[in-house]
Design a protein around this motif. Sequence first.
Motif, PDB file in Angstrom:
ATOM      1  N   GLU A  87       0.815  -1.217   0.000  1.00 15.38           N
ATOM      2  CA  GLU A  87       0.000   0.000   0.000  1.00 15.38           C
ATOM      3  C   GLU A  87       0.850   1.269   0.000  1.00 15.38           C
ATOM      4  OE1 GLU A  87      -2.846   0.023   3.130  1.00 15.38           O
ATOM      5  OE2 GLU A  87      -3.777  -1.884   2.533  1.00 15.38           O
ATOM      6  N   LEU A  88       2.153   1.124   0.140  1.00 17.82           N
ATOM      7  CA  LEU A  88       3.011   2.301   0.168  1.00 17.82           C
ATOM      8  C   LEU A  88       3.259   2.813  -1.244  1.00 17.82           C
ATOM      9  CD1 LEU A  88       5.662   1.268   2.837  1.00 17.82           C
ATOM     10  CD2 LEU A  88       3.941   3.065   3.062  1.00 17.82           C
ATOM     11  N   PRO A  89       3.133   4.122  -1.469  1.00 19.69           N
ATOM     12  CA  PRO A  89       3.417   4.670  -2.793  1.00 19.69           C
ATOM     13  C   PRO A  89       4.918   4.824  -3.008  1.00 19.69           C
ATOM     14  CG  PRO A  89       2.859   6.440  -1.292  1.00 19.69           C
ATOM     15  CD  PRO A  89       2.703   5.151  -0.510  1.00 19.69           C
ATOM     16  N   GLU A  90       5.288   5.102  -4.244  1.00 15.38           N
ATOM     17  CA  GLU A  90       6.656   5.484  -4.562  1.00 15.38           C
ATOM     18  C   GLU A  90       6.630   6.929  -5.014  1.00 15.38           C
ATOM     19  OE1 GLU A  90       8.897   2.973  -7.083  1.00 15.38           O
ATOM     20  OE2 GLU A  90       8.680   1.201  -5.804  1.00 15.38           O
ATOM     21  N   HIS A  91       7.405   7.757  -4.348  1.00 12.97           N
ATOM     22  CA  HIS A  91       7.406   9.182  -4.618  1.00 12.97           C
ATOM     23  C   HIS A  91       8.676   9.589  -5.355  1.00 12.97           C
ATOM     24  CE1 HIS A  91       4.502  10.004  -1.008  1.00 12.97           C
ATOM     25  NE2 HIS A  91       3.862   9.654  -2.106  1.00 12.97           N
ATOM     26  N   ALA A  92       8.509  10.434  -6.354  1.00  9.71           N
ATOM     27  CA  ALA A  92       9.646  10.992  -7.074  1.00  9.71           C
ATOM     28  C   ALA A  92      10.061  12.300  -6.431  1.00  9.71           C
ATOM     29  CB  ALA A  92       9.276  11.224  -8.540  1.00  9.71           C
ATOM     30  N   LEU A  93      11.281  12.726  -6.723  1.00  5.35           N
ATOM     31  CA  LEU A  93      11.729  14.025  -6.238  1.00  5.35           C
ATOM     32  C   LEU A  93      10.916  15.127  -6.899  1.00  5.35           C
ATOM     33  CD1 LEU A  93      15.615  13.539  -6.296  1.00  5.35           C
ATOM     34  CD2 LEU A  93      14.099  13.478  -4.314  1.00  5.35           C
ATOM     35  N   THR A  94      10.688  16.209  -6.161  1.00  4.98           N
ATOM     36  CA  THR A  94       9.928  17.315  -6.712  1.00  4.98           C
ATOM     37  C   THR A  94      10.657  17.952  -7.886  1.00  4.98           C
ATOM     38  OG1 THR A  94       8.951  19.463  -6.229  1.00  4.98           O
ATOM     39  CG2 THR A  94      10.960  18.908  -5.055  1.00  4.98           C
ATOM     40  N   ALA A  95       9.879  18.478  -8.801  1.00  7.62           N
ATOM     41  CA  ALA A  95      10.461  19.143  -9.968  1.00  7.62           C
ATOM     42  C   ALA A  95      10.773  20.606  -9.692  1.00  7.62           C
ATOM     43  CB  ALA A  95       9.501  19.042 -11.158  1.00  7.62           C
ATOM     44  N   PHE A  96      10.364  21.126  -8.528  1.00  7.17           N
ATOM     45  CA  PHE A  96      10.562  22.540  -8.229  1.00  7.17           C
ATOM     46  C   PHE A  96      11.914  22.764  -7.554  1.00  7.17           C
ATOM     47  CE2 PHE A  96       5.749  22.300  -7.441  1.00  7.17           C
ATOM     48  CZ  PHE A  96       5.484  22.422  -8.800  1.00  7.17           C
ATOM     49  N   PRO A  97      12.604  23.862  -7.871  1.00  9.24           N
ATOM     50  CA  PRO A  97      13.857  24.167  -7.174  1.00  9.24           C
ATOM     51  C   PRO A  97      13.603  24.581  -5.731  1.00  9.24           C
ATOM     52  CG  PRO A  97      13.285  25.942  -8.692  1.00  9.24           C
ATOM     53  CD  PRO A  97      12.301  24.837  -8.942  1.00  9.24           C
ATOM     54  N   VAL A  98      14.547  24.250  -4.859  1.00 11.67           N
ATOM     55  CA  VAL A  98      14.464  24.618  -3.442  1.00 11.67           C
ATOM     56  C   VAL A  98      15.345  25.839  -3.212  1.00 11.67           C
ATOM     57  CG1 VAL A  98      14.848  23.865  -1.061  1.00 11.67           C
ATOM     58  CG2 VAL A  98      14.067  22.220  -2.794  1.00 11.67           C
TER      59      VAL A  98
ATOM     60  N   GLY B 254      17.616  28.662  -1.345  1.00 12.11           N
ATOM     61  CA  GLY B 254      18.501  28.817  -0.210  1.00 12.11           C
ATOM     62  C   GLY B 254      17.976  29.897   0.712  1.00 12.11           C
ATOM     63  N   GLU B 255      18.657  30.082   1.842  1.00  9.50           N
ATOM     64  CA  GLU B 255      18.150  31.019   2.856  1.00  9.50           C
ATOM     65  C   GLU B 255      18.105  32.452   2.326  1.00  9.50           C
ATOM     66  OE1 GLU B 255      18.963  32.348   7.505  1.00  9.50           O
ATOM     67  OE2 GLU B 255      20.247  30.872   6.527  1.00  9.50           O
ATOM     68  N   PHE B 256      19.167  32.923   1.661  1.00  8.67           N
ATOM     69  CA  PHE B 256      19.179  34.303   1.164  1.00  8.67           C
ATOM     70  C   PHE B 256      18.076  34.511   0.133  1.00  8.67           C
ATOM     71  CE2 PHE B 256      20.582  37.442  -1.977  1.00  8.67           C
ATOM     72  CZ  PHE B 256      20.727  38.554  -1.158  1.00  8.67           C
ATOM     73  N   GLU B 257      17.917  33.531  -0.772  1.00  7.12           N
ATOM     74  CA  GLU B 257      16.871  33.644  -1.794  1.00  7.12           C
ATOM     75  C   GLU B 257      15.486  33.664  -1.160  1.00  7.12           C
ATOM     76  OE1 GLU B 257      18.815  31.171  -5.506  1.00  7.12           O
ATOM     77  OE2 GLU B 257      18.191  30.079  -3.710  1.00  7.12           O
ATOM     78  N   ALA B 258      15.277  32.823  -0.147  1.00  5.68           N
ATOM     79  CA  ALA B 258      13.971  32.760   0.515  1.00  5.68           C
ATOM     80  C   ALA B 258      13.642  34.078   1.207  1.00  5.68           C
ATOM     81  CB  ALA B 258      13.951  31.607   1.521  1.00  5.68           C
ATOM     82  N   LEU B 259      14.625  34.663   1.902  1.00  7.92           N
ATOM     83  CA  LEU B 259      14.391  35.933   2.581  1.00  7.92           C
ATOM     84  C   LEU B 259      14.146  37.066   1.585  1.00  7.92           C
ATOM     85  CD1 LEU B 259      17.072  35.679   5.412  1.00  7.92           C
ATOM     86  CD2 LEU B 259      14.596  35.557   5.679  1.00  7.92           C
ATOM     87  N   THR B 260      14.861  37.032   0.461  1.00  6.91           N
ATOM     88  CA  THR B 260      14.656  38.044  -0.580  1.00  6.91           C
ATOM     89  C   THR B 260      13.244  37.957  -1.145  1.00  6.91           C
ATOM     90  OG1 THR B 260      16.998  37.999  -1.170  1.00  6.91           O
ATOM     91  CG2 THR B 260      15.478  38.909  -2.802  1.00  6.91           C
ATOM     92  N   LEU B 261      12.794  36.718  -1.409  1.00  3.90           N
ATOM     93  CA  LEU B 261      11.443  36.528  -1.932  1.00  3.90           C
ATOM     94  C   LEU B 261      10.397  36.998  -0.933  1.00  3.90           C
ATOM     95  CD1 LEU B 261       9.560  35.464  -4.113  1.00  3.90           C
ATOM     96  CD2 LEU B 261       9.774  33.183  -3.109  1.00  3.90           C
ATOM     97  N   ALA B 262      10.605  36.693   0.360  1.00  4.82           N
ATOM     98  CA  ALA B 262       9.655  37.130   1.389  1.00  4.82           C
ATOM     99  C   ALA B 262       9.583  38.644   1.452  1.00  4.82           C
ATOM    100  CB  ALA B 262      10.056  36.551   2.747  1.00  4.82           C
ATOM    101  N   ALA B 263      10.734  39.315   1.338  1.00  2.00           N
ATOM    102  CA  ALA B 263      10.756  40.778   1.376  1.00  2.00           C
ATOM    103  C   ALA B 263      10.046  41.368   0.165  1.00  2.00           C
ATOM    104  CB  ALA B 263      12.195  41.274   1.447  1.00  2.00           C
ATOM    105  N   GLN B 264      10.246  40.766  -1.001  1.00  4.37           N
ATOM    106  CA  GLN B 264       9.566  41.223  -2.216  1.00  4.37           C
ATOM    107  C   GLN B 264       8.064  41.088  -2.093  1.00  4.37           C
ATOM    108  OE1 GLN B 264      11.380  38.815  -5.249  1.00  4.37           O
ATOM    109  NE2 GLN B 264      13.112  40.215  -5.563  1.00  4.37           N
ATOM    110  N   ARG B 265       7.631  39.966  -1.528  1.00  2.00           N
ATOM    111  CA  ARG B 265       6.190  39.731  -1.371  1.00  2.00           C
ATOM    112  C   ARG B 265       5.581  40.743  -0.388  1.00  2.00           C
ATOM    113  NH1 ARG B 265       3.195  34.882  -3.399  1.00  2.00           N
ATOM    114  NH2 ARG B 265       4.578  34.261  -5.084  1.00  2.00           N
ATOM    115  N   ALA B 266       6.331  41.057   0.669  1.00  2.00           N
ATOM    116  CA  ALA B 266       5.817  41.994   1.657  1.00  2.00           C
ATOM    117  C   ALA B 266       5.688  43.393   1.080  1.00  2.00           C
ATOM    118  CB  ALA B 266       6.732  42.018   2.870  1.00  2.00           C
ATOM    119  N   ALA B 267       6.593  43.741   0.143  1.00  3.66           N
ATOM    120  CA  ALA B 267       6.598  45.077  -0.435  1.00  3.66           C
ATOM    121  C   ALA B 267       5.597  45.225  -1.561  1.00  3.66           C
ATOM    122  CB  ALA B 267       7.999  45.408  -0.949  1.00  3.66           C
ATOM    123  N   ALA B 268       5.139  44.082  -2.107  1.00  7.72           N
ATOM    124  CA  ALA B 268       4.243  44.130  -3.257  1.00  7.72           C
ATOM    125  C   ALA B 268       2.861  44.638  -2.871  1.00  7.72           C
ATOM    126  CB  ALA B 268       4.149  42.748  -3.877  1.00  7.72           C
TER     127      ALA B 268
END
Length: 365
Positions: free
Chosen positions: A338-349, A351-365
């Motif tokens: 009954e256990l599925p087999e999962h593939a790796l996500t196709a989306f990029p993960v 890094g911390e600096f990129e994540a904080l930059t994106l959060a700041a952009q979203r807050a300013a939008a």
Amino acid sequence: MSWIALIDRTRALFRADGLAQLGRSSPDLCGALERPMRRGSIVLETQVSPYDKPQLLVGYQAHNRSGCQLTLQALPGGGIVLVINRGSETFHAAVNLDAGGRTDTLRITYSWDLSANRGRLVVELPGRSRIALREITDVMPLSLSDVQTMTSNDKSCVFAPDVSFLAVSDRVEPIGAMPTLAPTTSVMTNMGYRPVGALQRGDVVQTLDGGFVPILATLKRTVPAAGLFAPVQLRSPYFGLTSDIIVAPAQQLVIGGSRVEYTFGSEQVLVPSGHLLHGKAALKRTGDLLITYCQLLLPEHEAVLCAGNYVETLNIGRIRRKPEILRASLYCNMPRRELPEHALTAFPVLGEFEALTLAAQRAAA
């Protein structure tokens, strides 16, 4: 019971009948402190030095003759070596996980079960589905006295600066992909939003493509509120959240939009919650000793709608093809078929600096 000790950079706590009982009257153990624990686990998280020499992660020396000596070392090339001495007996186990020169956090677990005369030493790269496991016979346990001394006597135990926490349980603790959502987190179902902790097998939830899929299992686990288990409070209205939610640092949010596609070249990206702690989108929740997390197992590795934004569900990879790891995991009681087999996500993960930059952009939008 379960977790009986927790040591991190701010606290060292022990309670023989469980950390959840702290603040209540202590039981009379009547000599039980000196007896070997029938089963148990030592769990720690650390980063390993990239230098080409052995590194002592933990060193413990009991102050009485009946106690033990314990050393845990990291070796160049990814090896982890555990040695326990008690009297004239010596226990030795080693396992190797090549981290490829990275300095990601490692989670190391030593578990024993005297009734089965078996145990295991495991090294994991949490969030990256990389696990090295060594099954062991003729295991050597700790006693409650050993655990108490580790937490109460600064001179008896030495930790490397890179060790973020060490915790001891009176159970054989599972390994592998772990739940990351607080039980109260609202998840969109065909009946509207419901707490993830109330969902069961067969309920259906909304995924990123707008469809509804059935839940194969809802998994729960209580863990020390430290290291990669330390709870993070994601704040609304950042990233479209309609209310604050509590998650583990490894919980990844799925973020999309034209700005994301322009900046990162992908329709969606994944943002680990722990990367947002140095901005305004997230806060570290303090004061918890233990924290219970839930997560959903779906037929495919997908994201579900939680409090207005999409978050990843469990990715168990191809664990069904690895019987020894499956037996040691949180999913050990689920039928293998009954256990599925999962593939790796196709989306990029991000890094911390990129994540904080994106959060700041979203807050300013």
